[in-house]
Design an enzyme around this catalytic site. Structure first.
Site, mmCIF file in Angstrom:
data_model
loop_
_atom_site.group_PDB
_atom_site.id
_atom_site.type_symbol
_atom_site.label_atom_id
_atom_site.label_comp_id
_atom_site.label_asym_id
_atom_site.label_seq_id
_atom_site.Cartn_x
_atom_site.Cartn_y
_atom_site.Cartn_z
ATOM 1 N N SER A 206 0.887 -1.446 0.093
ATOM 2 C CA SER A 206 0.174 -0.101 -0.033
ATOM 3 C C SER A 206 0.770 1.338 0.015
ATOM 4 O O SER A 206 0.562 2.518 -0.478
ATOM 5 C CB SER A 206 -1.095 -0.002 1.433
ATOM 6 O OG SER A 206 -0.245 -0.221 2.456
ATOM 7 N N HIS B 122 -5.755 -4.109 -1.834
ATOM 8 C CA HIS B 122 -5.354 -3.027 -2.508
ATOM 9 C C HIS B 122 -5.365 -3.563 -4.111
ATOM 10 O O HIS B 122 -4.509 -2.959 -5.044
ATOM 11 C CB HIS B 122 -4.014 -2.304 -2.434
ATOM 12 C CG HIS B 122 -4.095 -1.268 -1.272
ATOM 13 N ND1 HIS B 122 -4.717 -0.229 -1.495
ATOM 14 C CD2 HIS B 122 -3.801 -1.358 0.148
ATOM 15 C CE1 HIS B 122 -4.664 0.438 -0.121
ATOM 16 N NE2 HIS B 122 -4.060 -0.324 0.617
ATOM 17 N N LYS C 122 -12.449 -0.899 0.257
ATOM 18 C CA LYS C 122 -11.704 -0.105 -0.619
ATOM 19 C C LYS C 122 -12.199 -0.097 -2.191
ATOM 20 O O LYS C 122 -13.384 0.605 -2.004
ATOM 21 C CB LYS C 122 -10.096 -0.559 -0.764
ATOM 22 C CG LYS C 122 -9.166 -0.321 0.647
ATOM 23 C CD LYS C 122 -7.985 -0.562 0.550
ATOM 24 C CE LYS C 122 -7.343 -0.067 2.045
ATOM 25 N NZ LYS C 122 -6.925 -1.291 2.772
#
Ligand code: PLP
Length: 403
Positions: free
Chosen positions: A190, A218, A249
């Protein structure tokens, strides 16, 4: 007990130290839905300012998408607000099982178990599926929640290899006589925005009979040609044994996470994953909205393709302007400044220009590695980025980062 002055003074001086060192994190108050453009108050109570948002994990621009909001409403209307129970007592609805099946299909795995967050998923996994005869081989830069999860699995042997150092990983695997060996990594890291060398990891896993664990928080939804994650990107969809990921996310950005993989491991986790057994079931609205996200992503790669185009454009533009970036090919684009105060000043000046980014510095990244981390979103337009670039160049010159 009263709150003793001694304690109060200790906290106050620790906070003062952080402020003096320029390491105190201030929160900006958003007064709009999450999106490419948001209104922000800073400091709290100040007049609202409309800014371009380059620092959320809203990779696919779905956080405030009308179809997702509608799906959340449908969950709320048809299955109520809260579950008031953990899954195994009376907290499992048909929609929970349906999402677990859809997620398994999307990721190409055998089964999936939902958690309140990916932080919880990572807190559950190691203790539940590994014992004292087993060993973890973990990248040095894995997410904090993985580190905590590994710490909870106190009996399991743990080896840490330098970031993406395959030679060192191989050396550790070769020496190991453990019963189960599990290689543990993030799919996309990240802070640096680089990808794991998953093809090489899989090859080592096969050679040394190890399992592969990837946290794709991610990556899920946008990495790989149909957005299934790093295992799709590296063409090793059937070679990753266990995947953890977040719904907080790209997948709508609300809350929740899951573990997906081999059915025996998922069954074990339902029996003994502590954050599964002792924490509330996901709220129905989150479940139906996340399910809708997977439907949208299974129908079209439009958002994922747009995101990849924007990321390439942004990266190329910043390099051409003279900024130093961490190399990579993900929508995480870190601009290296090295100095914590400079990173804070840079972010503050950009905010004045109407571009919202945050400086990252120790302890979130290593000492001397301060940066501005920008993140692309399919909710952005190229014209937004062209505007942002001008602001970056202006501030870069003002602060002496660019000549
Ligand atoms: C964000 C993140 C998490 C935590 O996810 P939550 O669902 O917000 O708890 C875990 N692992 C990685 C790699 C992340 O980036």
């Amino acid at each position: 007990m009263a709150y003793p002055n001694k304690a109060k003074n200790i906290y106050a001086s620790q906070i003062a130290e952080k402020r003096a060192a320029g390491l105190f994190k201030e929160e900006y108050i958003i007064t709009s839905p999450q999106g490419a453009w948001i209104t922000v108050q800073f400091p709290e109570g100040a007049p609202e300012k409309k800014v371009l948002n380059l620092c959320s994990n809203n990779y696919l621009g779905l956080s405030s998408h009308e179809d997702i909001i509608k799906a959340a409403h449908e969950g709320l209307d048809s299955r109520g607000y809260g579950m008031s129970s953990v899954r195994f007592i009376c907290g499992t609805q048909d929609i929970h099982r349906n999402l677990e099946r859809k997620m398994s299909e999307f990721l190409g795995t055998e089964d999936t178990i939902l958690f309140g967050s990916c932080f919880d998923a990572n807190g559950a996994v190691f203790e539940a599926v590994l014992g004292e005869e087993d060993a973890i081989f973990s990248d040095q830069l894995v997410h904090a929640s993985i580190i905590d999860g590994e710490r909870l699995a106190k009996k399991v042997q743990r080896f840490i290899y330098p970031h993406s150092d395959m030679a060192e990983l191989e050396r550790l695997l070769k020496e190991s006589t453990s019963r189960i060996k599990m290689i543990v990594t993030d799919g996309v890291f990240s802070m640096d925005g680089d990808m794991v060398k998953l093809d090489e990891i899989v090859a080592l896993a096969e050679k040394y009979e190890a399992m592969v664990f990837v946290d794709d928080s991610h990556a899920t939804g946008f990495i790989g040609k149909s957005g299934r994650g790093t295992h799709e990107h590296f063409n090793v969809m059937d070679k990753v044994d266990i995947i953890t990921t977040t719904f907080g996310k790209a997948l709508g950005g609300a809350t929740g996470g899951c573990i997906s993989g081999k059915k025996e491991m998922i069954a074990m986790l339902r029996q003994s994953g502590r954050p599964y057994l002792f924490s509330n079931a996901l709220m129905p609205a989150v479940v139906t909205a996340t399910t809708k996200v997977l439907d949208i992503l299974s129908e079209s790669t439009e958002r994922r393709d747009k995101l990849a185009d924007l990321a390439k454009f942004w990266r190329d533009s910043l390099i051409k302007a003279g900024f130093e970036l961490k190399p990579g090919n993900t929508p995480i684009v870190p601009i290296m400044l090295y100095d914590a105060k400079l990173a804070q000043d840079f972010a503050r000046e950009l905010f004045e220009e109407g571009v919202y980014v945050r400086g990252f510095f120790y302890p979130v990244v290593a000492q001397g590695q301060a940066r501005i981390r920008t993140q692309m979103s399919a909710g952005l337009e190229k014209s937004d980025l062209e505007k942002a670039l001008l602001s970056f160049i202006k501030v870069g010159k003002k602060l002496g980062v660019l000549k």
